[in-house]
Every structure is written in structure tokens, then in C-alpha cells.
Design an enzyme around this catalytic site. Structure first.
Site, PDB file in Angstrom:
ATOM      1  CB  SER A 112     -36.790 -18.227 -16.604  1.00 60.79           C
ATOM      2  OG  SER A 112     -38.126 -18.240 -16.252  1.00 60.79           O
ATOM      3  CG  ASP A 276     -40.223 -20.429 -13.203  1.00 63.52           C
ATOM      4  OD1 ASP A 276     -40.578 -19.828 -12.117  1.00 63.52           O
ATOM      5  OD2 ASP A 276     -39.725 -19.880 -14.275  1.00 63.52           O
ATOM      6  CG  ASP A 280     -41.035 -16.009 -13.632  1.00 63.91           C
ATOM      7  OD1 ASP A 280     -40.816 -17.098 -13.734  1.00 63.91           O
ATOM      8  OD2 ASP A 280     -40.255 -15.162 -14.353  1.00 63.91           O
ATOM      9  NE  ARG A 281     -42.216 -19.477 -17.474  1.00 65.18           N
ATOM     10  CZ  ARG A 281     -42.309 -19.973 -18.856  1.00 65.18           C
ATOM     11  NH1 ARG A 281     -43.251 -21.129 -19.014  1.00 65.18           N
ATOM     12  NH2 ARG A 281     -42.001 -19.037 -19.732  1.00 65.18           N
ATOM     13  CE  LYS A 375     -43.051 -15.276 -16.452  1.00 62.34           C
ATOM     14  NZ  LYS A 375     -42.756 -14.165 -17.514  1.00 62.34           N
TER      15      LYS A 375
END
Length: 539
Positions: A112, A276, A280-281, A375
Site C-alpha cells: 500500500s 498512494d 486506494d488513498r 477505498k
């Protein structure tokens, strides 16, 4: 030919909220990766006859890991793998493919937002048929079996060419190499009004998107530049690199300071966003203006009618306990259910699947909706662009009008990183024992109304989860303590602080919260126990 390889357990393959994350060199140890994958297969009753989506964010060891996985899946009798071209796949795109193709789940090779490279981190995310994180009962079973494993199965077939789209076969397993972007774009076109967004860019609107040398570079280039018409070069650092070009691919004020500095300069564009490592961020910026993730979730919720997919209404909204209460105020005003869950996207999945919520988010720059079960960074940026296109207002105007309507909640997160695990655990244990005695006491001008662990009772499956410790003050301020499970070594103590204000929206956030931070440090004895006099990262 299928081989059975004898092995011994490592004993440390416990999954956190984002899967298994370890140092890259740890993952590269003999049989380490293979042990974990076989443990997952064993925990879910095997993969014989099953189909999975597979991809990664391109970080160091990604290519080797995917080839190992392919051979293990074939040896264990999987029916088919859908693999992103060149082994690439963002987490949101993978979740969409799982749902669209009704596969048995998916595997994303990513740590991530953690750094990449040979001295960085590597991770494995396993999603079930929902397209989202698996429940704790499954991760616990995987961990237990990883401590008992004695062998794994793997094919000795040659590596698969993942550069060419099309079909291949290993053992009795079919492999379909696919364009990892096209289905994701099709999904987004069903949610947003792409014509309205094209007109926004035709009007001269400018943006900058920082892919941070990670997976969403190709996605963002195709969507923002090729389809919507943003100026070429609007997407920067667009090529995924094994070490992310030395960047820490976490889109926040600290790790994407370059983008922040640009947006506070004379050359700033109208809008900026960043994603990211695995996509997902998200971070949202306007000219000389930053939107906190907590405010972002609240603003999206209050403006859902500007997105075609939501114009007829939404079921409800949910936030993590560590996220500010800004969205709760919107939900109350709009007569929407608002759920507060532990940190971890899996807690949102039950609420989505049971049609209790449509939108959800976490303070750690993660926002999403029920279109998938993860997300989604690009989705969040398109949502913001949709609001801008519909209202003609800037990011700052939209945010300030939101504060005028609902009040501003000043909010920050303070991370104390690299703590000895035993020290961090004892700090939290001792603090929990201390909480009942804090009620009605004053600290630095703030009176405590209540202090207790955060306990979540899932309305769908009836499970109970305790996650973090919360101190509520009588003026509406709040301190939340939580140990993070997203790192690859040591422990991180996160302290979340918020304070509402209905009239003054122009204070310096850190100045506004300094007495609450002082209180948080004193109550938990952070300096005494950890030796740290200040946080390592403030966001």
C-alpha cells in the site's frame, strides 16, 4: 510437473488490516512468500476449481512474487487467473474485477502506502468474493496455519509472459492477461458524468495529479489526460517504479511535500490530487488550500447529488472511529444513518453488502463507496471534480462554505513511530486501566466527559470488536489512541485529536490543538514511556 516442497514455518506471518506486510528482504527469504500463500490456500479450503484476480503495484519483488503465485495456484488446482498486463493492478481496479467477473477473490501484491525497493516493504492483500478485506476469523486461521505449515505445492513450469494480453495455460489452469485499466474506466463512466468533466477541462480548468511513481500513473494518464482532456503533463511521476523513485508513496502533507509546495506557490493549478502505492488513498488540494480527509468525506456526503450514480439518494455513511465527526454532522442534518466502525476497510464491507451505507472513509486518506469493496483514490478525485464542475466553485470555496454550514472541526493525527512493541502494548494496557478514573477531570483547560475503549458491535454479523481508546471532552473535543498495524516493523502509536469550532475557521490547526496534544501526551505518559517528546509525523 507439480512438486511438493518441504518447508518449516516462520511464525511471524500475522496479517494486519491491509494484509501481510514485511520488509522486502524478509518476503524474499527462502519459502517465506510460498509459506504464506499456501497457508491462505489451506485456510480457505483450497483453490481447486476456483478463479482469482491477480496483480500488484509494481514494487520490488512484484514480478517474482506473481510468477511464484501463478505456479502455486496451478499446482493447487485453481481453474483460472485474471492477471493485469505486466503484473500491474491497482487495489480498486482489482476489487472491481472481482465483483464484475464474480471470481472467488483476488490477490494484490502491495504494501500500500509503505516505501518500496529492496530495503523497503512488500505485502500481500487477499480479498474474498466480496472484493474486500476478509474477516478476522479468516486472517486468524491463516496465521494459525502459517505456524504449522510443513509443505507447499508449486509447478516447475516456465515463467509466464505477462506482457502480452491474451490466454495461456499452466498445468490445467487457464491464465488470462488483461488490460488492468479498461474495466476500471468503464466502471467509473457509469458513476460520473464524464461529459461534464470534459467540459470542465475545456473551460481552462487546470489540475495536477501526483502518482508518486506508483500504480495509478497509467490509470490517471488515461482517465484525466486521454479521456477527460486535462493538459498533457497534468499527471506527474506517472511511471510505476520498483522503489517508487525513492518516495514514500503515502499521499499526505509530509510525504508528498513536493505537491503541497507546488499548490502553495504562484504556479499552482486549480486542483491537485495524489494517490498512494496501490491507488486506494487520496489527498485533495486546492490553490493554497488543503482538505483534510475527514472534511473530504463530509463534503462528498453533503454533495452526493452532483454524482449521477448517487443523485437519487444514498443509503447512509460510515467513518472509522479515528476519523473526525464532521461527517456525522452532515448525516444528522440530511437524516442519513451514520455508522462508526473500527479502523479497517473490512468493517465497511458488511454495511455495504447489507445496503446500510453508500459512502465511507477513514482519516488515513482513504475514501470510497459501495461501487467496490475497497477505498478508491481516483474515484475520490473524480467526485471532487464533479462537485467543482457542477458548482463552479473552487476547492477552498466549497470547503469554507461547508464550515459555515456545519462548523469546522480542527483535526490532526500524530504518529509515534518505531516503538518497541512491548512498550507500546503496555502503554495502551495501562492507559485503558486508567480511563475510568479520568471522568470529570480537567486537563489544560479541558474537562473530560467520558473515557473508554472504543467497542463496535457489528449490526450485520453480531461480532464485537475493540479498537482503540477514546477520551471525549465536554466541549465536543476528542482524543483517540490506537496502535497501527500497517507498518512492517515495530509499533506505531497514533494519536488523533479533534476540536470543533462554530465561529472561527482561520486558526492555525496545530496551535488550536496544542493543549489537547499536551493532554494526550500527559495522560498516556508518552514521553516517559517511549522517550519521544514529539510525534515523528504530524498530518
Amino acid at each position: 510437473m507439480i512438486q511438493t516442497i518441504k518447508t518449516q514455518p516462520y511464525g511471524d506471518q500475522k496479517m494486519g488490516t491491509g494484509g501481510l506486510r514485511k520488509k522486502t528482504k524478509v518476503m524474499m527469504q527462502e519459502n517465506y512468500f510460498e509459506n504464506f500463500i499456501q497457508s491462505v490456500f489451506n485456510a480457505i479450503g483450497g483453490v481447486k476449481g476456483k478463479t482469482y484476480v491477480v496483480g500488484g503495484d509494481g514494487r520490488c519483488f512484484n514480478a517474482e512474487a506473481i510468477q511464484k503465485f501463478i505456479k502455486m495456484a496451478a499446482a493447487n488446482g485453481a481453474k483460472k487467473l485474471l492477471i493485469g498486463q505486466n503484473g500491474y493492478m491497482s487495489t480498486p481496479a482489482g476489487s472491481n474485477l472481482i465483483l464484475k467477473n464474480k471470481t472467488n477473490g483476488g490477490f494484490t501484491f502491495s504494501a500500500s502506502h509503505n516505501p518500496g525497493g529492496i530495503n523497503g516493504d512488500f505485502g500481500v492483500k487477499y480479498a474474498n468474493e466480496t472484493g474486500g478485506q476478509v474477516p478476522t476469523s479468516i486472517t486468524d486461521k491463516i496465521y494459525q496455519l502459517s505456524k504449522e505449515i510443513t509443505e507447499y505445492k508449486i509447478s516447475d513450469a516456465a515463467d509466464v509472459d505477462l506482457s502480452q494480453i491474451g490466454f495461456q495455460k499452466i498445468e490445467d489452469m487457464e491464465i488470462e492477461v488483461i488490460d488492468p485499466i479498461s474495466d476500471y474506466v468503464t466502471m467509473l463512466e457509469k458513476i460520473f458524468d464524464f461529459n461534464a468533466l470534459k467540459n470542465l477541462f475545456k473551460s481552462g480548468f487546470s489540475m495536477r495529479f501526483d502518482a508518486m511513481n506508483a500504480i495509478t500513473g497509467p490509470y490517471a494518464t488515461r482517465i484525466f489526460e486521454d479521456i477527460l482532456g486535462a493538459k498533457q503533463g497534468s499527471v506527474i511521476r506517472a511511471t510505476p517504479l520498483p522503489d517508487f523513485g525513492g518516495l514514500h508513496p503515502d499521499p499526505n502533507l509530509v510525504y508528498d511535500k513536493d505537491l503541497v509546495d507546488f499548490m502553495y506557490s504562484a504556479q499552482a493549478t486549480d486542483f491537485a490530487g495524489a494517490n498512494d502505492g496501490d491507488g486506494d488513498r487520496n489527498m485533495i488540494l486546492g490553490r493554497h488550500f488543503f482538505v483534510t480527509p475527514s472534511d473530504s468525506l463530509a463534503i462528498l456526503t453533503d454533495n452526493y447529488q452532483y454524482v449521477p450514480a448517487y443523485k437519487n439518494g444514498i443509503y447512509g455513511v460510515a467513518k472509522s472511529a479515528a476519523t473526525s465527526t464532521a461527517v456525522c454532522r452532515v448525516a444528522q442534518a440530511r437524516n442519513l444513518p451514520c455508522y462508526v466502525v473500527p479502523t479497517g476497510w473490512k468493517y465497511f464491507v458488511n454495511l455495504m453488502d447489507s445496503n446500510r451505507i453508500t459512502l465511507c472513509g477513514e482519516e488515513s486518506f482513504g475514501t470510497g463507496s459501495s461501487h467496490i469493496r475497497e477505498k478508491d483514490g481516483i474515484w475520490a478525485i473524480l467526485f471532487w471534480l464533479s462537485i467543482i464542475a457542477a458548482t463552479g466553485k473552487s476547492v477552498e470555496q466549497i470547503t469554507r462554505e461547508h464550515w459555515e454550514k456545519y462548523g469546522r472541526i480542527y483535526y490532526m493525527r500524530f504518529d509515534f513511530e518505531g516503538l518497541d512493541t512491548s512498550v507500546a502494548d503496555k502503554l495502551m494496557t495501562d492507559l485503558e486501566e486508567k480511563l475510568p478514573s479520568l471522568k470529570d477531570k480537567y486537563f489544560n483547560g479541558y474537562e473530560i466527559q467520558n473515557a473508554a475503549p472504543f467497542v463496535y458491535n457489528d449490526p450485520v454479523d453480531g461480532s464485537t470488536t475493540k479498537n482503540g481508546l477514546v477520551i471525549d471532552f465536554k466541549d465536543g473535543s476528542k482524543i483517540t489512541y490506537r496502535l497501527s498495524g500497517t507498518g512492517s516493523s515495530g509499533a506505531t502509536l497514533r494519536v488523533y485529536i479533534e476540536s470543533p469550532d462554530k465561529t472561527n475557521f482561520n486558526q492555525d490547526t496545530q496551535q488550536k490543538l496544542q493543549n489537547l496534544l499536551k493532554t494526550a501526551m500527559e495522560v498516556a505518559e508518552i514521553s516517559i514511556r517511549t522517550g519521544k517528546t514529539k510525534a515523528d509525523v504530524n498530518t
